[in-house]
Scaffold this active site. Structure first.
Site, PDB file in Angstrom:
ATOM      1  N   CYS A   2       0.821  -1.227   0.000  1.00 30.40           N
ATOM      2  CA  CYS A   2       0.000   0.000   0.000  1.00 30.40           C
ATOM      3  C   CYS A   2       0.848   1.266   0.000  1.00 30.40           C
ATOM      4  O   CYS A   2       0.390   2.327  -0.404  1.00 30.40           O
ATOM      5  CB  CYS A   2      -0.922   0.008   1.203  1.00 30.40           C
ATOM      6  SG  CYS A   2      -2.013  -1.406   1.237  1.00 30.40           S
ATOM      7  N   HIS A  14      -3.917   7.058   1.246  1.00 31.07           N
ATOM      8  CA  HIS A  14      -4.103   5.742   0.627  1.00 31.07           C
ATOM      9  C   HIS A  14      -5.502   5.257   0.959  1.00 31.07           C
ATOM     10  O   HIS A  14      -5.945   5.358   2.106  1.00 31.07           O
ATOM     11  CB  HIS A  14      -3.044   4.770   1.170  1.00 31.07           C
ATOM     12  CG  HIS A  14      -3.428   3.330   0.966  1.00 31.07           C
ATOM     13  ND1 HIS A  14      -3.776   2.839  -0.275  1.00 31.07           N
ATOM     14  CD2 HIS A  14      -3.555   2.299   1.839  1.00 31.07           C
ATOM     15  CE1 HIS A  14      -4.098   1.563  -0.145  1.00 31.07           C
ATOM     16  NE2 HIS A  14      -3.975   1.219   1.118  1.00 31.07           N
ATOM     17  N   ASN A  32      -9.987  -0.811  -2.294  1.00 30.15           N
ATOM     18  CA  ASN A  32      -8.570  -0.569  -1.986  1.00 30.15           C
ATOM     19  C   ASN A  32      -7.734  -1.135  -3.134  1.00 30.15           C
ATOM     20  O   ASN A  32      -7.689  -2.348  -3.330  1.00 30.15           O
ATOM     21  CB  ASN A  32      -8.246  -1.263  -0.660  1.00 30.15           C
ATOM     22  CG  ASN A  32      -6.788  -1.134  -0.248  1.00 30.15           C
ATOM     23  OD1 ASN A  32      -5.926  -0.790  -1.057  1.00 30.15           O
ATOM     24  ND2 ASN A  32      -6.513  -1.426   1.014  1.00 30.15           N
TER      25      ASN A  32
HETATM   26  O1  UT7 Z   1      -4.537  -1.249   2.746  1.00 24.46           O
HETATM   27  C1  UT7 Z   1      -3.668  -1.822   3.663  1.00 24.46           C
HETATM   28  C2  UT7 Z   1      -4.063  -1.561   5.035  1.00 24.46           C
HETATM   29  N1  UT7 Z   1      -5.327  -2.175   5.328  1.00 24.46           N
HETATM   30  C3  UT7 Z   1      -6.115  -1.605   6.211  1.00 24.46           C
HETATM   31  O2  UT7 Z   1      -5.818  -0.542   6.709  1.00 24.46           O
HETATM   32  C4  UT7 Z   1      -7.370  -2.332   6.603  1.00 24.46           C
HETATM   33  C5  UT7 Z   1      -7.578  -2.209   8.090  1.00 24.46           C
HETATM   34  N2  UT7 Z   1      -8.685  -3.012   8.606  1.00 24.46           N
HETATM   35  C6  UT7 Z   1      -9.987  -2.822   8.253  1.00 24.46           C
HETATM   36  O3  UT7 Z   1     -10.273  -2.008   7.405  1.00 24.46           O
HETATM   37  C7  UT7 Z   1     -11.043  -3.608   8.987  1.00 24.46           C
HETATM   38  O4  UT7 Z   1     -10.448  -4.312  10.055  1.00 24.46           O
HETATM   39  C8  UT7 Z   1     -11.814  -4.575   8.073  1.00 24.46           C
HETATM   40  C9  UT7 Z   1     -12.747  -3.798   7.161  1.00 24.46           C
HETATM   41  C10 UT7 Z   1     -10.868  -5.430   7.284  1.00 24.46           C
HETATM   42  C11 UT7 Z   1     -12.717  -5.516   8.901  1.00 24.46           C
HETATM   43  O5  UT7 Z   1     -13.584  -4.779   9.708  1.00 24.46           O
HETATM   44  P1  UT7 Z   1     -13.692  -5.095  11.260  1.00 24.46           P
HETATM   45  O6  UT7 Z   1     -14.681  -4.158  11.800  1.00 24.46           O
HETATM   46  O7  UT7 Z   1     -12.308  -5.057  11.842  1.00 24.46           O
HETATM   47  O8  UT7 Z   1     -14.306  -6.541  11.269  1.00 24.46           O
HETATM   48  P2  UT7 Z   1     -13.736  -7.902  11.904  1.00 24.46           P
HETATM   49  O9  UT7 Z   1     -12.633  -8.434  11.062  1.00 24.46           O
HETATM   50  O10 UT7 Z   1     -13.457  -7.680  13.352  1.00 24.46           O
HETATM   51  O11 UT7 Z   1     -14.951  -8.848  11.758  1.00 24.46           O
HETATM   52  C12 UT7 Z   1     -16.202  -8.608  12.490  1.00 24.46           C
HETATM   53  C13 UT7 Z   1     -17.211  -9.665  12.103  1.00 24.46           C
HETATM   54  C14 UT7 Z   1     -16.685 -11.088  12.225  1.00 24.46           C
HETATM   55  O12 UT7 Z   1     -17.756 -11.906  12.650  1.00 24.46           O
HETATM   56  P3  UT7 Z   1     -17.896 -12.331  14.198  1.00 24.46           P
HETATM   57  O13 UT7 Z   1     -16.633 -13.050  14.532  1.00 24.46           O
HETATM   58  O14 UT7 Z   1     -18.058 -11.041  14.948  1.00 24.46           O
HETATM   59  O15 UT7 Z   1     -19.101 -13.198  14.185  1.00 24.46           O
HETATM   60  C15 UT7 Z   1     -16.305 -11.461  10.807  1.00 24.46           C
HETATM   61  O16 UT7 Z   1     -16.373 -12.851  10.576  1.00 24.46           O
HETATM   62  O17 UT7 Z   1     -17.581  -9.516  10.731  1.00 24.46           O
HETATM   63  C16 UT7 Z   1     -17.378 -10.747  10.030  1.00 24.46           C
HETATM   64  N3  UT7 Z   1     -16.979 -10.427   8.670  1.00 24.46           N
HETATM   65  C17 UT7 Z   1     -17.849 -10.195   7.683  1.00 24.46           C
HETATM   66  N4  UT7 Z   1     -19.192 -10.218   7.666  1.00 24.46           N
HETATM   67  C18 UT7 Z   1     -19.789  -9.933   6.483  1.00 24.46           C
HETATM   68  C19 UT7 Z   1     -15.723 -10.268   8.183  1.00 24.46           C
HETATM   69  N5  UT7 Z   1     -15.767  -9.944   6.879  1.00 24.46           N
HETATM   70  C20 UT7 Z   1     -17.081  -9.895   6.547  1.00 24.46           C
HETATM   71  C21 UT7 Z   1     -17.768  -9.607   5.352  1.00 24.46           C
HETATM   72  N6  UT7 Z   1     -19.117  -9.630   5.371  1.00 24.46           N
HETATM   73  N7  UT7 Z   1     -17.138  -9.283   4.210  1.00 24.46           N
END
Ligand code: UT7
Length: 336
Positions: free
Chosen positions: A115, A263, A293
């Site tokens: 990135c 970014h 992204n």
């Molecule tokens: O570009 C390089 C740098 N990258 C970044 O800066 C990305 C940084 N991170 C993020 O943007 C976020 O952490 C994400 C968007 C990737 C994820 O969001 P989050 O709020 O951190 O969600 P999470 O990974 O903690 O997941 C929460 C819940 C989980 O379910 P449970 O365990 O609470 O039941 C996941 O399984 O959401 C679930 N989940 C989804 N549900 C529906 C994860 N991905 C999805 C999805 N659709 N696509």
């Protein structure tokens, strides 16, 4: 000593639009979840048969940037190509650009900073120009993520975020050292290398012959892994730090920013930075809603669109900032 300045910008994205609802047909996800957590509404993914690759998309963006720069391809002295999704394991796409554009045998370098790749690339180009070694340097960021994502529910935490596309800039010598790229600031923290990673193919721990013979559908090492919340927490801290580092280095303050191009990792990260620095909407540019992204391509695509929309004008203080896998992060401070 000289400065460098951006004299041409271009971008290219595939025509094929993939909406959040399209993704919900492939995996258990929803438009609501994706928009709420990331701000993304749709992304572009290369369509089978269209022939777009990381290199060809980079070439398309580069052609526009060179034309807008008002120079000939043979005026390019050096090519810098940033990507994490090269067409081939090696050589990298820099040489493919040299060939496709039929540029004379100038040097071509590939940047592997995910990135932060475009910010690192700008820094490399800027420093070659500052020393007088080169006059015109082409910098490209391009990614073809869609061929490498796990598009099942197993991969949904990563695959809904990433999109394909390319952006390019031509940097040229600027004799007035109070204009153009004022400074670049680069950082890394390898202890977190595996928090956002694609492990294979890699020569570090496994023999290629073993990987081929295993042919194991449960092997996730070819797919991106991301510890999302950890990456998010580090991103907001490092974005803030490296923007401040750049501003302070140039005796500038947050209020001096005319345009911040972060970014496009997650709209929530950009909004956090905007709130923290108390920036107005017109001081920040986001287009992750349309493209997702696009990693090394996200800043040059956003910069090009901001410029095309007349949101960047001569004399403006423009700040580019990136954070991502490595971890690597960086900023660029520009007097346009
Ligand atoms: O570009 C390089 C740098 N990258 C970044 O800066 C990305 C940084 N991170 C993020 O943007 C976020 O952490 C994400 C968007 C990737 C994820 O969001 P989050 O709020 O951190 O969600 P999470 O990974 O903690 O997941 C929460 C819940 C989980 O379910 P449970 O365990 O609470 O039941 C996941 O399984 O959401 C679930 N989940 C989804 N549900 C529906 C994860 N991905 C999805 C999805 N659709 N696509």
């Amino acid at each position: 000593m000289y400065n460098s300045k951006i004299i041409g910008l271009g971008h290219y994205v595939p025509d094929h639009v993939v909406t959040n609802n399209d993704l919900s047909k492939l995996m258990e996800t929803s438009d609501e979840w994706i928009q709420e957590r990331t701000g993304i509404k749709e992304r572009r993914w290369v369509k089978e048969g269209d022939g777009d690759t990381t290199a060809t998309m980079g070439v398309k963006a580069a052609k526009i940037a060179i034309e807008r720069a008002g120079i000939d391809k043979d005026d390019i002295d050096f090519i810098v190509f940033a990507t994490l999704s090269p067409d081939m394991y090696f050589p990298g796409p820099g040489v493919q650009v040299q060939h496709a554009l039929n540029i004379k045998t100038v040097g071509a370098i590939d940047i592997r900073n995910q990135c932060s790749g475009f910010v690192y690339g700008i820094s490399v180009a800027d420093n070659f120009i500052k020393t007088g070694m080169y006059k015109n340097v082409l910098v490209i960021g391009s990614e073809l993520h869609s061929h490498g994502l796990d598009k099942t529910t197993r991969g949904r935490g990563v695959s809904v975020i990433f999109g394909d596309g390319a952006g390019a800039a031509v940097l040229s010598r600027e004799e007035n050292t109070s204009k153009g790229i004022l400074s670049t600031h680069l950082h890394s923290q390898g202890e977190h290398a595996e928090e956002l990673v694609v492990k294979a193919p890699g020569m570090g721990t496994r023999w290629v012959t073993d990987i081929i013979s295993e042919n194991n559908p449960d092997d996730e090492s070819y797919f991106p892994y991301m510890n999302g919340q950890f990456v998010f927490k580090n991103a907001v801290v490092r974005f803030s730090e490296v923007i401040m580092e750049g501003l302070m280095n140039n005796n500038l303050e947050v209020n001096d920013i005319d345009m911040l191009i972060p970014h496009q990792a997650n709209l929530r990260i950009a909004q956090f930075i905007q709130r923290k620095f108390k920036l107005e909407d017109h001081q920040v540019f986001n287009n992750i809603q349309k493209y997702g992204n696009t990693t090394a391509a996200s800043i040059p695509i956003a910069l090009t669109e901001a410029w095309e929309q007349g949101r960047i004008n001569e004399g403006d203080t423009v700040v580019l900032a990136a954070f991502g896998s490595g971890f690597t992060w960086g900023s660029v401070i520009i007097k346009w």
